[in-house]
Enzyme design. Structure first.
Site, PDB file in Angstrom:
ATOM      1  N   HIS A  34       0.849  -1.086   0.053  1.00  0.00           N
ATOM      2  CA  HIS A  34      -0.013  -0.003   0.137  1.00  0.00           C
ATOM      3  C   HIS A  34       0.979   1.286   0.031  1.00  0.00           C
ATOM      4  CE1 HIS A  34      -2.135  -3.110   2.391  1.00  0.00           C
ATOM      5  NE2 HIS A  34      -3.382  -2.396   2.071  1.00  0.00           N
ATOM      6  N   ASP A  53       2.395   1.825   3.232  1.00  0.00           N
ATOM      7  CA  ASP A  53       3.327   0.982   3.773  1.00  0.00           C
ATOM      8  C   ASP A  53       4.901   1.330   3.436  1.00  0.00           C
ATOM      9  OD1 ASP A  53       1.153  -0.678   4.320  1.00  0.00           O
ATOM     10  OD2 ASP A  53       1.454  -1.806   2.564  1.00  0.00           O
TER      11      ASP A  53
END
Ligand code: XLS
Ligand code: CA
Ligand code: CA
Length: 437
Positions: free
Chosen positions: A100, A103
């Site tokens: 993501h 992340d």
């Protein structure tokens, strides 16, 4: 600088090895049904669990140290995660990663700052990828953690928030394309509702579809040739999530004309939360030509939430691999969207978890090969429908009859013979015999 100092490169040592840091069944070059194991099983590391999740749950804080020598929340830490991730993938032989946006870097208050951090980290990842065969499987935007998405992303009531969803998708697509990603995922964690008293379902679904269309248009315009995926999940965090299961997501994609660009990313734990088996959602995706990628994990049948455990259930992995092989393989891969249990907090636990997952799927593959080569299961299913091979059955299959003709047939017979036995218990014992005999 080596981060996992006490961990060697993990090698295949065979089923009798007692070395915890070895593969017992995943033998990457072994040929199974005409292809190498590593080709059947393109494994991926989930950035968020492996490099991020450190054990925090609703009742307690981190147990694991995932600082990798840097202060959390800094760009230095973001780079340390890249270093850790690449060392981890090299040592385990995992060839893909999934991420993501958030992340990869700490999210700033201003999206422009977050985006420049993403530029910086993706340069660094690209640099790390050079000279390796490590690739990006898919990217996605986290449109569920930030408070702005409390009422949804594509389904939000705020046009301003919708702009931020669009902006994050645009940037996550840029990064995915920059890293050569094969896919782009939509998981609609906040795309759903708690009560109809405050929700216009049709309006929300139209807006989600519109956002997906814009994502496709933008992605294609910057050269993204891969698949977009919807990842179904019935609930959690929302009570009702719109992408409930494979069948629901397929209906949505077809209704809004997105089915040519999208496939499904099926997560085992989400299928079971929807009250299905993992293999059910794989089959539904496959028969609709939409089996794209897999989030390889497992849930716990005693718990009603998304536990994201590393897969160890060989029987389920076997059924999964049968579906994947029958579908002709995946265009995506097997992403371990899984996390260590909270008390498994050491670096060695991180490796042992991947060894477990990879060995489980290797066993699933080997078992699927045995079931296919044995042939009894496939033959049974074929024979079960053989009354449609000739006579009136054939006419039905070829759409060459009518209700009137069929009803006349029934009148002629008066009473049919019972259909052949389903023989479930026999077939289950055949599977056990093939697996353990
Ligand atoms: C959460 C989902 C999520 C997706 C990607 O339940 O599994 O991690 O895979 O957003
Ligand atoms: Ca997932
Ligand atoms: Ca999950």
């Amino acid at each position: 600088m080596e981060i996992f100092k006490n961990i060697p490169t993990i090698k295949y040592e065979g089923p009798n090895s007692k070395n915890p840091l070895s593969f017992k069944f995943y033998d990457k070059d072994r040929v199974v049904l005409g292809k190498k194991m590593s080709e059947h099983l393109p494994f991926a590391m989930a950035w968020w669990h492996n490099l991020g999740a450190a054990g925090t749950d609703m009742f307690g804080r981190d147990t694991a140290d995932k600082s990798f020598g840097a202060e959390k929340g800094t760009m230095e830490h973001a780079r340390a995660k890249v270093d850790a991730g690449f060392e981890f993938m090299k040592k385990t032989g995992v060839k893909y990663f999934c991420f993501h946006d958030v992340d990869l870097v700490p999210e700033a208050d201003d999206i422009k700052v977050t985006n420049s951090r993403l530029d910086e980290i993706s340069d660094y990842i690209l640099e790390k990828m050079k000279g390796t065969d490590i690739k990006c499987l898919w990217g996605t935007a986290n449109m569920f953690s930030n408070p702005r998405f409390m009422n949804g992303a594509g389904s939000t009531n705020s046009a301003d928030v919708y702009c931020f969803a669009a902006a994050q998708i645009k940037k996550a697509l840029d990064v995915t394309v920059k890293l050569g990603g094969k896919g782009y995922v939509f998981w609609g964690g906040r795309e759903g509702y708690e009560t109809l008293l405050n929700t216009d379902v049709k309006f929300e679904q139209e807006n989600i579809a519109n956002l997906m269309h814009m994502a496709v248009d933008y992605g294609r315009s910057i050269g993204f040739k891969g698949d977009f995926y919807i990842e179904p999940k019935p609930k959690e965090p929302m009570k009702h999530q719109y992408d409930f299961d494979a069948a629901t997501a397929i209906g949505f994609l077809r209704q809004y004309g997105l089915d040519k660009d999208f496939k499904l990313n099926i997560e085992a734990n989400h299928a079971t939360l929807a009250g299905h088996t993992f293999e059910h959602d794989l089959r539904i995706s496959a028969i609709n030509g939409m089996l794209g990628s897999i989030d390889a994990n497992q849930g716990d049948y005693l718990l009603g939430w998304d536990t994201d455990e590393f897969p160890f259930d060989v029987y389920t992995a076997t059924m999964c691999m049968l579906e994947v092989i029958r579908a002709g393989g995946l265009t995506g891969g097997f992403n371990f969207d899984a996390k260590n249990r909270r008390p498994s907090y050491t670096q060695q636990d991180m490796f042992e978890a991947y060894i477990l997952g990879m060995d489980t799927f290797a066993l699933g593959l080997l078992n699927a090969e045995k079931i296919i080569n044995d042939g009894r299961i496939d033959q049974f299913v074929k024979d079960k429908y053989s009354s449609f091979n000739s006579g009136i059955g054939k006419k039905i299959r070829e759409h060459k009859t009518t209700l009137v003709e069929l009803a006349a047939k029934a009148d002629e017979m008066g009473k049919p013979d019972l259909p052949g036995s389903g023989k479930q218990e026999y077939l289950e014992s055949v599977v056990n015999q093939i697996l353990f005999g």
